[in-house]
Design a protein around this motif. Structure first.
Motif, PDB file in Angstrom:
ATOM      1  N   ASP A  74       0.813  -1.216   0.000  1.00 18.65           N
ATOM      2  CA  ASP A  74       0.000   0.000   0.000  1.00 18.65           C
ATOM      3  C   ASP A  74       0.851   1.272   0.000  1.00 18.65           C
ATOM      4  O   ASP A  74       0.374   2.338  -0.381  1.00 18.65           O
ATOM      5  CB  ASP A  74      -0.936   0.025   1.211  1.00 18.65           C
ATOM      6  N   LEU A  75       2.101   1.155   0.435  1.00 19.79           N
ATOM      7  CA  LEU A  75       2.987   2.321   0.473  1.00 19.79           C
ATOM      8  C   LEU A  75       3.670   2.589  -0.865  1.00 19.79           C
ATOM      9  O   LEU A  75       4.224   3.672  -1.068  1.00 19.79           O
ATOM     10  CB  LEU A  75       4.063   2.139   1.549  1.00 19.79           C
ATOM     11  N   GLU A  76       3.643   1.625  -1.764  1.00 18.43           N
ATOM     12  CA  GLU A  76       4.355   1.771  -3.038  1.00 18.43           C
ATOM     13  C   GLU A  76       3.958   3.018  -3.824  1.00 18.43           C
ATOM     14  O   GLU A  76       4.837   3.707  -4.349  1.00 18.43           O
ATOM     15  CB  GLU A  76       4.224   0.501  -3.880  1.00 18.43           C
ATOM     16  N   PRO A  77       2.674   3.390  -3.917  1.00 19.42           N
ATOM     17  CA  PRO A  77       2.347   4.620  -4.647  1.00 19.42           C
ATOM     18  C   PRO A  77       2.934   5.887  -4.005  1.00 19.42           C
ATOM     19  O   PRO A  77       3.130   6.892  -4.671  1.00 19.42           O
ATOM     20  CB  PRO A  77       0.815   4.679  -4.608  1.00 19.42           C
ATOM     21  N   MET A  78       3.228   5.825  -2.723  1.00 20.00           N
ATOM     22  CA  MET A  78       3.744   6.996  -2.015  1.00 20.00           C
ATOM     23  C   MET A  78       5.266   7.020  -1.958  1.00 20.00           C
ATOM     24  O   MET A  78       5.878   8.085  -1.923  1.00 20.00           O
ATOM     25  CB  MET A  78       3.189   7.020  -0.588  1.00 20.00           C
ATOM     26  N   ILE A  79       5.875   5.832  -1.933  1.00 18.44           N
ATOM     27  CA  ILE A  79       7.320   5.735  -1.730  1.00 18.44           C
ATOM     28  C   ILE A  79       8.061   5.245  -2.963  1.00 18.44           C
ATOM     29  O   ILE A  79       9.147   5.722  -3.272  1.00 18.44           O
ATOM     30  CB  ILE A  79       7.630   4.825  -0.508  1.00 18.44           C
ATOM     31  N   GLY A  80       7.475   4.296  -3.658  1.00 23.90           N
ATOM     32  CA  GLY A  80       8.144   3.738  -4.827  1.00 23.90           C
ATOM     33  C   GLY A  80       8.092   2.225  -4.805  1.00 23.90           C
ATOM     34  O   GLY A  80       7.307   1.639  -4.063  1.00 23.90           O
ATOM     35  N   SER A  96      12.687  10.967   0.767  1.00 18.28           N
ATOM     36  CA  SER A  96      12.900  12.119  -0.106  1.00 18.28           C
ATOM     37  C   SER A  96      11.771  13.124   0.119  1.00 18.28           C
ATOM     38  O   SER A  96      10.745  12.799   0.738  1.00 18.28           O
ATOM     39  CB  SER A  96      12.911  11.679  -1.573  1.00 18.28           C
ATOM     40  N   ILE A  97      11.940  14.317  -0.408  1.00 22.85           N
ATOM     41  CA  ILE A  97      10.903  15.350  -0.285  1.00 22.85           C
ATOM     42  C   ILE A  97       9.598  14.867  -0.920  1.00 22.85           C
ATOM     43  O   ILE A  97       8.516  15.061  -0.350  1.00 22.85           O
ATOM     44  CB  ILE A  97      11.360  16.671  -0.946  1.00 22.85           C
ATOM     45  N   ASP A  98       9.684  14.234  -2.087  1.00 21.10           N
ATOM     46  CA  ASP A  98       8.468  13.731  -2.745  1.00 21.10           C
ATOM     47  C   ASP A  98       7.779  12.670  -1.893  1.00 21.10           C
ATOM     48  O   ASP A  98       6.549  12.649  -1.789  1.00 21.10           O
ATOM     49  CB  ASP A  98       8.783  13.170  -4.135  1.00 21.10           C
ATOM     50  N   MET A  99       8.556  11.775  -1.295  1.00 18.81           N
ATOM     51  CA  MET A  99       7.972  10.749  -0.425  1.00 18.81           C
ATOM     52  C   MET A  99       7.268  11.403   0.764  1.00 18.81           C
ATOM     53  O   MET A  99       6.157  11.012   1.132  1.00 18.81           O
ATOM     54  CB  MET A  99       9.057   9.800   0.094  1.00 18.81           C
ATOM     55  N   ILE A 100       7.933  12.397   1.352  1.00 14.16           N
ATOM     56  CA  ILE A 100       7.359  13.105   2.500  1.00 14.16           C
ATOM     57  C   ILE A 100       6.035  13.753   2.110  1.00 14.16           C
ATOM     58  O   ILE A 100       5.036  13.640   2.826  1.00 14.16           O
ATOM     59  CB  ILE A 100       8.353  14.146   3.054  1.00 14.16           C
ATOM     60  N   ARG A 101       6.008  14.397   0.951  1.00 18.98           N
ATOM     61  CA  ARG A 101       4.767  15.035   0.489  1.00 18.98           C
ATOM     62  C   ARG A 101       3.650  14.013   0.326  1.00 18.98           C
ATOM     63  O   ARG A 101       2.518  14.232   0.765  1.00 18.98           O
ATOM     64  CB  ARG A 101       5.006  15.739  -0.841  1.00 18.98           C
ATOM     65  N   LEU A 103       3.361  10.931   1.642  1.00 19.05           N
ATOM     66  CA  LEU A 103       2.961  10.339   2.924  1.00 19.05           C
ATOM     67  C   LEU A 103       2.114  11.319   3.731  1.00 19.05           C
ATOM     68  O   LEU A 103       1.135  10.926   4.363  1.00 19.05           O
ATOM     69  CB  LEU A 103       4.199   9.911   3.715  1.00 19.05           C
ATOM     70  N   HIS A 104       2.487  12.583   3.691  1.00 17.10           N
ATOM     71  CA  HIS A 104       1.720  13.603   4.407  1.00 17.10           C
ATOM     72  C   HIS A 104       0.313  13.729   3.822  1.00 17.10           C
ATOM     73  O   HIS A 104      -0.681  13.718   4.553  1.00 17.10           O
ATOM     74  CB  HIS A 104       2.455  14.948   4.341  1.00 17.10           C
ATOM     75  N   GLU A 105       0.232  13.832   2.504  1.00 22.02           N
ATOM     76  CA  GLU A 105      -1.069  14.020   1.852  1.00 22.02           C
ATOM     77  C   GLU A 105      -1.961  12.792   1.957  1.00 22.02           C
ATOM     78  O   GLU A 105      -3.165  12.905   2.187  1.00 22.02           O
ATOM     79  CB  GLU A 105      -0.860  14.363   0.367  1.00 22.02           C
ATOM     80  N   GLN A 106      -1.391  11.605   1.787  1.00 25.55           N
ATOM     81  CA  GLN A 106      -2.219  10.402   1.703  1.00 25.55           C
ATOM     82  C   GLN A 106      -2.430   9.696   3.044  1.00 25.55           C
ATOM     83  O   GLN A 106      -3.440   9.024   3.226  1.00 25.55           O
ATOM     84  CB  GLN A 106      -1.628   9.446   0.671  1.00 25.55           C
ATOM     85  N   LEU A 107      -1.472   9.833   3.958  1.00 25.92           N
ATOM     86  CA  LEU A 107      -1.636   9.169   5.255  1.00 25.92           C
ATOM     87  C   LEU A 107      -1.922  10.153   6.383  1.00 25.92           C
ATOM     88  O   LEU A 107      -2.225   9.748   7.500  1.00 25.92           O
ATOM     89  CB  LEU A 107      -0.387   8.343   5.600  1.00 25.92           C
ATOM     90  N   GLY A 108      -1.785  11.448   6.094  1.00 19.59           N
ATOM     91  CA  GLY A 108      -2.070  12.449   7.121  1.00 19.59           C
ATOM     92  C   GLY A 108      -1.027  12.525   8.213  1.00 19.59           C
ATOM     93  O   GLY A 108      -1.295  13.027   9.298  1.00 19.59           O
ATOM     94  N   ILE A 109       0.186  12.048   7.942  1.00 19.12           N
ATOM     95  CA  ILE A 109       1.264  12.146   8.928  1.00 19.12           C
ATOM     96  C   ILE A 109       1.838  13.554   8.825  1.00 19.12           C
ATOM     97  O   ILE A 109       2.102  14.051   7.735  1.00 19.12           O
ATOM     98  CB  ILE A 109       2.365  11.098   8.662  1.00 19.12           C
ATOM     99  N   SER A 110       2.048  14.175   9.946  1.00 15.97           N
ATOM    100  CA  SER A 110       2.564  15.532   9.979  1.00 15.97           C
ATOM    101  C   SER A 110       3.888  15.633   9.215  1.00 15.97           C
ATOM    102  O   SER A 110       4.799  14.826   9.408  1.00 15.97           O
ATOM    103  CB  SER A 110       2.787  15.952  11.436  1.00 15.97           C
ATOM    104  N   ALA A 111       3.987  16.643   8.356  1.00 20.32           N
ATOM    105  CA  ALA A 111       5.228  16.868   7.617  1.00 20.32           C
ATOM    106  C   ALA A 111       6.372  17.148   8.592  1.00 20.32           C
ATOM    107  O   ALA A 111       7.513  16.754   8.360  1.00 20.32           O
ATOM    108  CB  ALA A 111       5.056  18.016   6.633  1.00 20.32           C
ATOM    109  N   GLU A 112       6.051  17.798   9.704  1.00 21.93           N
ATOM    110  CA  GLU A 112       7.074  18.082  10.723  1.00 21.93           C
ATOM    111  C   GLU A 112       7.699  16.789  11.248  1.00 21.93           C
ATOM    112  O   GLU A 112       8.896  16.726  11.493  1.00 21.93           O
ATOM    113  CB  GLU A 112       6.454  18.871  11.874  1.00 21.93           C
ATOM    114  N   VAL A 113       6.895  15.774  11.412  1.00 21.05           N
ATOM    115  CA  VAL A 113       7.404  14.478  11.868  1.00 21.05           C
ATOM    116  C   VAL A 113       8.228  13.818  10.769  1.00 21.05           C
ATOM    117  O   VAL A 113       9.319  13.297  11.009  1.00 21.05           O
ATOM    118  CB  VAL A 113       6.243  13.555  12.301  1.00 21.05           C
TER     119      VAL A 113
END
Length: 124
Positions: A74-80, A96-101, A103-113
């Motif tokens: 399930d993480l492949e679309p977000m991470i690779g 990476s920055i793209d992965m962080i974006r 994960l933040h958008e799709q899983l709602g994990i704080s970008a700060e974290v």
């Protein structure tokens, strides 16, 4: 106990005992109102005296996976690809920055974290 700011460990302990006694009080009753106020006072005291560090990014991802019943696939679309997901979760590669974006958008994990450095475990 009269309601007043919590200034010491002794005050804190008394407030916790009172909350335990009031636990389950109905909202809108004098006991429920007292419980709400005490909970707020305790939260302020704990935030000041027992600050918590934000979680490690990998632990945050694993926690969210567990919460939402997600698999590594399930993480492949977000991470690779699968091997990249494995490297990230095994702390062999950073986000990476793209992965962080994603994960933040799709899983709602704080970008700060997510931007925090992950503690890389050394693999023998």
């Amino acid at each position: 106990m009269s309601l007043r700011p919590i200034r010491s460990e002794a005050d804190y302990d008394v407030a916790l005992e009172e909350v335990e006694r009031l636990w389950g009080a109905k909202s809108g009753t004098p006991e429920g109102d007292r419980l709400d106020v005490l909970a707020t006072l305790i939260e302020v005291y704990e935030t000041k005296h027992y600050p918590m560090d934000p979680p490690d990014p990998i632990e945050a991802i694993r926690f969210r996976m567990e919460q939402q019943g997600l698999t590594r696939k399930d993480l492949e679309p977000m991470i690779g690809p699968r091997n990249r997901v494995a490297d990230i979760l095994n702390r062999k590669r950073g986000l990476s920055i793209d992965m962080i974006r994603h994960l933040h958008e799709q899983l709602g994990i704080s970008a700060e974290v997510l931007i925090r450095p992950s503690r890389f475990d050394k693999v023998a």
